[in-house]
Structures are given as C-alpha cells and as structure tokens.
Design an enzyme around this catalytic site. Structure first.
Site, PDB file in Angstrom:
ATOM      1  N   HIS A 101     -66.225 -48.212 -83.242  1.00  0.00           N
ATOM      2  CA  HIS A 101     -66.442 -49.415 -82.441  1.00  0.00           C
ATOM      3  C   HIS A 101     -67.150 -48.992 -81.168  1.00  0.00           C
ATOM      4  O   HIS A 101     -66.657 -48.161 -80.416  1.00  0.00           O
ATOM      5  CB  HIS A 101     -65.096 -50.066 -82.101  1.00  0.00           C
ATOM      6  CG  HIS A 101     -65.234 -51.273 -81.235  1.00  0.00           C
ATOM      7  ND1 HIS A 101     -64.981 -51.242 -79.894  1.00  0.00           N
ATOM      8  CD2 HIS A 101     -65.611 -52.531 -81.526  1.00  0.00           C
ATOM      9  CE1 HIS A 101     -65.191 -52.450 -79.387  1.00  0.00           C
ATOM     10  NE2 HIS A 101     -65.576 -53.239 -80.367  1.00  0.00           N
ATOM     11  N   SER A 102     -68.322 -49.542 -80.963  1.00  0.00           N
ATOM     12  CA  SER A 102     -69.102 -49.186 -79.784  1.00  0.00           C
ATOM     13  C   SER A 102     -68.972 -50.281 -78.744  1.00  0.00           C
ATOM     14  O   SER A 102     -68.253 -51.246 -78.910  1.00  0.00           O
ATOM     15  CB  SER A 102     -70.569 -48.997 -80.173  1.00  0.00           C
ATOM     16  OG  SER A 102     -70.689 -47.948 -81.092  1.00  0.00           O
TER      17      SER A 102
END
Length: 142
Positions: A101-102
């Site tokens: 998850h960025s």
C-alpha cells in the site's frame, strides 16, 4: 478470514510485529503498509480477498506494534526493504506475493518504492507484485 493472529519476528533491536490471516500452508502473501500507517491497513481488505492464501501484514520498524530502531538511527527506505527480507526469512518464504500500500508522493518518495524496490533487488522471491494506491513505476527515458 475475519480472524487474525498476531505474530512477532525477533530482530536485533527488538521485534517486527505482524498480523496473519488464513491457513499457514496457503499461498504466501506479504502485505506492506504505507507512510504513518501500520498493519491495520489491511483489516477490512483481507476478508474480501481469496481464501486459501496466508496473508501476513507486517508493521515496519517504528510503526504499529513493531520496535523502534535504537536512538540515533535514521529510518531509510532501504532499511524497510531489509525489514521485508527479515520477515520473509523468518517465515521461511522463498517465493511469495508482495502487496504494498503506497501513498501520495508529496509526503514521502521512499515509502512508495519499498515493494517495487524489494522486487527489483530480490526478483527470484516475488511471484507477483500488487500495488495499492500507487503511481506505479517511474521509468527514466531511454
């Protein structure tokens, strides 16, 4: 997949904490959270994903329930890549799916590239790379 277990992996400065869902013999999926976040990022997502996988969402050092690095140590994105390597080794995973998850690039370039950076450094270990809320890869012109 609504129930999870808490896991701790020893490191020289303490431990890396993680949450795990699914059967431990299932296909391994390592889940990486974003900036100023923790493994709880995946609490609502994991129950919606295919069963039969073993999902492990780790807290990077200094995040969530993981130990902070010793006083005076800087937190560099390559150190987080090393955290991923340590957890994979502790789980004895030779090949796994990496789901990262960025976050928005304005806040921190480094967190956006932990999952891809690990994949670049250890391509033999990653069978699939899943990027959530990511701008993808930044390629230099040829």
């Amino acid at each position: 997949l609504d129930m999870f277990s808490e896991v701790k992996f020893p490191v020289p400065w303490g431990h890396i904490a993680a949450k795990a869902w699914g059967p431990s013999e299932g296909h391994p999926v390592l889940c990486l959270h974003g900036w100023l976040d923790n493994a709880n990022t995946f609490d609502k997502l994991i129950p919606l994903l295919p069963r039969g996988c073993y999902y492990v969402a780790m807290d990077f050092s200094g995040h969530g329930l993981s130990s902070h690095r010793p006083a005076g140590c800087l937190y560099h994105f390559l150190d987080y890549v090393t955290d991923v390597r340590r957890v994979a080794a502790a789980l004895q995973w030779r090949r796994f799916t990496l789901m990262g998850h960025s976050m928005v690039l304005i806040f921190s370039f480094s967190y956006c590239f932990i999952s891809p950076q690990f994949s670049f450094l250890y391509p033999e270990m990653v069978d699939k790379l899943i990027l959530l809320e990511s701008i993808g890869f930044l390629l230099a012109p040829e």
